[in-house]
Structure formats: structure tokens, C-alpha cells
Design a protein around this motif. Structure first.
Motif, mmCIF file in Angstrom:
data_model
loop_
_atom_site.group_PDB
_atom_site.id
_atom_site.type_symbol
_atom_site.label_atom_id
_atom_site.label_comp_id
_atom_site.label_asym_id
_atom_site.label_seq_id
_atom_site.Cartn_x
_atom_site.Cartn_y
_atom_site.Cartn_z
ATOM 1 N N TYR A 163 -50.261 -33.859 29.506
ATOM 2 C CA TYR A 163 -49.200 -33.172 28.769
ATOM 3 C C TYR A 163 -49.225 -31.675 29.036
ATOM 4 C CZ TYR A 163 -47.027 -36.791 25.897
ATOM 5 O OH TYR A 163 -46.282 -37.860 25.466
ATOM 6 N N TRP A 187 -52.855 -22.023 20.974
ATOM 7 C CA TRP A 187 -52.417 -22.249 19.598
ATOM 8 C C TRP A 187 -50.907 -22.046 19.433
ATOM 9 C CZ3 TRP A 187 -54.378 -24.540 15.500
ATOM 10 C CH2 TRP A 187 -53.802 -24.294 14.254
ATOM 11 N N LEU A 191 -49.896 -26.045 22.057
ATOM 12 C CA LEU A 191 -49.971 -27.088 21.032
ATOM 13 C C LEU A 191 -48.615 -27.480 20.466
ATOM 14 C CD1 LEU A 191 -53.238 -26.346 19.000
ATOM 15 C CD2 LEU A 191 -52.792 -28.151 20.662
ATOM 16 N N PRO A 192 -47.733 -26.524 20.111
ATOM 17 C CA PRO A 192 -46.419 -26.958 19.595
ATOM 18 C C PRO A 192 -45.628 -27.813 20.574
ATOM 19 C CG PRO A 192 -46.790 -24.634 19.097
ATOM 20 C CD PRO A 192 -47.887 -25.058 20.032
ATOM 21 N N ARG A 195 -47.015 -31.735 20.786
ATOM 22 C CA ARG A 195 -47.188 -32.434 19.509
ATOM 23 C C ARG A 195 -47.076 -33.949 19.646
ATOM 24 N NH1 ARG A 195 -43.811 -29.624 15.089
ATOM 25 N NH2 ARG A 195 -45.168 -27.943 15.845
ATOM 26 N N MET A 198 -50.417 -35.235 20.587
ATOM 27 C CA MET A 198 -51.387 -35.210 19.504
ATOM 28 C C MET A 198 -51.191 -36.393 18.562
ATOM 29 S SD MET A 198 -52.314 -32.003 17.018
ATOM 30 C CE MET A 198 -52.600 -31.020 18.503
ATOM 31 N N LEU A 199 -49.936 -36.684 18.230
ATOM 32 C CA LEU A 199 -49.659 -37.825 17.363
ATOM 33 C C LEU A 199 -50.052 -39.133 18.036
ATOM 34 C CD1 LEU A 199 -46.200 -36.735 15.918
ATOM 35 C CD2 LEU A 199 -48.346 -36.899 14.672
ATOM 36 N N TYR A 271 -42.512 -41.516 16.122
ATOM 37 C CA TYR A 271 -43.036 -40.343 16.807
ATOM 38 C C TYR A 271 -43.575 -40.672 18.201
ATOM 39 C CZ TYR A 271 -42.643 -37.954 12.341
ATOM 40 O OH TYR A 271 -42.165 -37.412 11.182
ATOM 41 N N THR A 275 -41.088 -35.533 24.759
ATOM 42 C CA THR A 275 -40.356 -34.313 24.483
ATOM 43 C C THR A 275 -40.000 -33.630 25.789
ATOM 44 O OG1 THR A 275 -40.422 -32.197 23.339
ATOM 45 C CG2 THR A 275 -42.468 -32.947 24.321
#
Length: 283
Positions: A163, A187, A191-192, A195, A198-199, A271, A275
């Protein structure tokens, strides 16, 4: 201009029917487990899925709770699973970012090693890990002793790396020009945008430690420290034969163990989407 072809009404009906049948097939074992946990007299046949209301009771839950503490087992499972997820995400993000964004000698070899770890079965390492953690570190019958072997997940590292590679490098270069450090880049920018990864990692990681039996069984001897999966297995092996309705009590414990996992996947299934990382850079 050509008009885009949509799904015909008949095709939409067929699709909905197929999806409904798939949902029923997926949920039926869970439903059967719940109904079986409420039956006074066990009925393991298919007809047991539609029992007589007079044959339903909650006594099976009370019976198994008398033999094993369901709340304590759930708490231990939650601590074990939560600790594994936290370590997996933290170490996976840091390692994935380092492998994807930073330039350092040996990066490709390290990534190859992470891939190689995938083919090593955990059972092969279990005895050395037990000796090291239980005897050398003295962490038997502790939550930390259960968590440590699963703290770093190479699959999570690979997912985060892939990713992070998709994040446009222009974003990092612009932030570095503005004086941002690597932690700030990670950060505020990386990371945004990752996401969904991460999920995905959280959901995929959850099911492993939540249902893990063998390692917690080896490392814990105190019943008060055992996750619910271990407590339930001990109940089936040692105590269930003396219960008035062992079939119903076992299904009651299995239902309690399955509820958090099924609920988590139902709530967060939307989710599991990708993206458009390129949208962060304007053309």
C-alpha cells in the motif's frame, strides 16, 4: 454516444436471489449453533434447526458458565487478541513504511526474508518458542507470553509495504521540502491514505489469535489466564461428559466465542474496499 448498459430487471432479480442464497448458506451454521445452544433436549438432525418453542431454554449458558467463567475467558481472549493486533499494526506500519519509502542497504533482501517467513509453519517454531518464553523469560501464564510469538506478522508487513508503494512519491517529496521528518510523513500523509490496509490487517489479524488454541494451551496452565477457546476445549475434553446436556452447553460456549468475530466482520465488511491513492496529487 453509446448508452451504458445497465443490469436488466431480470438480471437484478437473479443476482439478488444468488446473493440471498449465499447469505443464507453463510449464516445457517451460525443460526444452527444458536438454536442448538437453546435446546433442552439435543436434536442434531436438520429438523433441529426448527425446534419446538417448548424445547428452548437458556439453561445451557448457565451450565457452561458454572464450569468455565465465560466472562473471564472472553476477557483473556480480548486481551490476547487486542495485544496481537496492536503489535501487528504498529510493527507492520513501521516495517512496511521502511521497506516501501526509505532507501537503505539490504532493503530488498529484508523484504525477501519477510516473504520467506511465510513458508515456515508456526508449529515448527513452537517448541523453541515455548522453551525461550516459558523457561528463559519466565512468561508462562501471562498475557505477554501469549502475545509475543504473534507480535510481528510478516503478512501485515507485506500488505502495508504494498500500500505504501502506491502512495505517490510527490507527496513525500513536497513534505520533505517543507521540512517534515519521516515520522511526520508517516503520520500525516501515509497513514490516512492507507486506512483500508489498516482495517484489512486488523480484521484479518483478529480471527487468528481469537480462535488460537495450541499456543495459549501450551503457555497457560492457570484456568484464570486461558482464553475462551482453550477453556472451551478443556470443557469438551474433561467436563462435558458429566453435563446434563453436553451438546447444548458446548454449542452455547461456541456461540459466545463466535459472536464477536461474526459481528466484527458483518459490521466492517463494507470497509474491504480499495482507495484511489493517486487522488492525493492534482494533475
Amino acid at each position: 454516444m453509446r448508452r451504458r448498459r445497465g443490469i436488466s430487471p431480470a438480471g437484478g432479480i437473479v443476482r439478488n436471489i444468488v446473493l440471498a442464497l449465499g447469505a443464507i448458506a453463510f449464516l445457517f451454521p451460525f443460526y444452527y449453533m444458536f438454536i442448538g445452544s437453546l435446546q433442552t433436549e439435543p436434536d442434531p438432525t436438520v429438523a433441529g434447526a426448527f425446534p419446538n418453542p417448548g424445547n428452548l431454554t437458556t439453561q445451557n449458558y448457565a451450565d457452561i458458565n458454572e464450569r468455565i467463567n465465560l466472562f473471564q475467558g472472553l476477557l483473556n481472549s480480548g486481551i490476547f487478541t487486542g495485544g496481537v493486533i496492536l503489535c501487528t499494526v504498529v510493527f507492520g506500519v513501521l516495517a512496511g513504511y521502511s521497506l516501501a519509502v526509505l532507501q537503505w542497504r539490504g532493503r530488498e533482501a529484508t523484504f525477501a526474508l519477510a516473504l520467506l517467513v511465510q513458508v515456515v509453519p508456526f508449529q515448527l517454531l513452537m517448541i523453541p518458542l515455548y522453551v525461550m518464553i516459558a523457561r528463559d523469560y519466565g512468561l508462562a501464564d501471562t498475557h505477554l507470553g501469549m502475545i509475543l510469538p504473534f507480535a510481528i506478522n510478516s503478512s501485515a508487513v507485506i500488505i502495508f509495504r504494498q500500500y505504501f508503494i502506491q502512495v505517490p512519491k510527490e507527496l513525500f517529496e513536497a513534505a520533505r521540502i517543507d521540512g517534515a521528518g519521516e515520522l511526520a510523513l508517516l503520520w500525516r500523509i501515509a497513514l490516512p491514505l492507507v486506512r483500508p490496509a489498516m482495517l484489512t490487517v486488523i480484521l484479518l489479524t483478529f480471527i487468528g489469535p481469537w480462535n488460537e488454541f495450541l499456543w495459549p494451551f501450551l503457555i497457560t496452565k492457570e484456568a484464570s489466564m486461558q482464553p475462551l477457546a482453550v477453556s472451551l476445549a478443556n470443557y469438551i475434553s474433561n467436563v462435558a461428559a458429566t453435563a446434563s446436556n453436553p451438546f447444548g452447553a458446548t454449542l452455547a460456549g461456541a456461540f459466545v466465542l463466535a459472536v464477536p468475530a461474526v459481528t466484527l466482520f458483518i459490521v466492517f465488511q463494507r470497509y474491504f474496499t480499495s482507495t484511489n491513492l493517486g487522488s492525493g496529487v492534482k494533475g
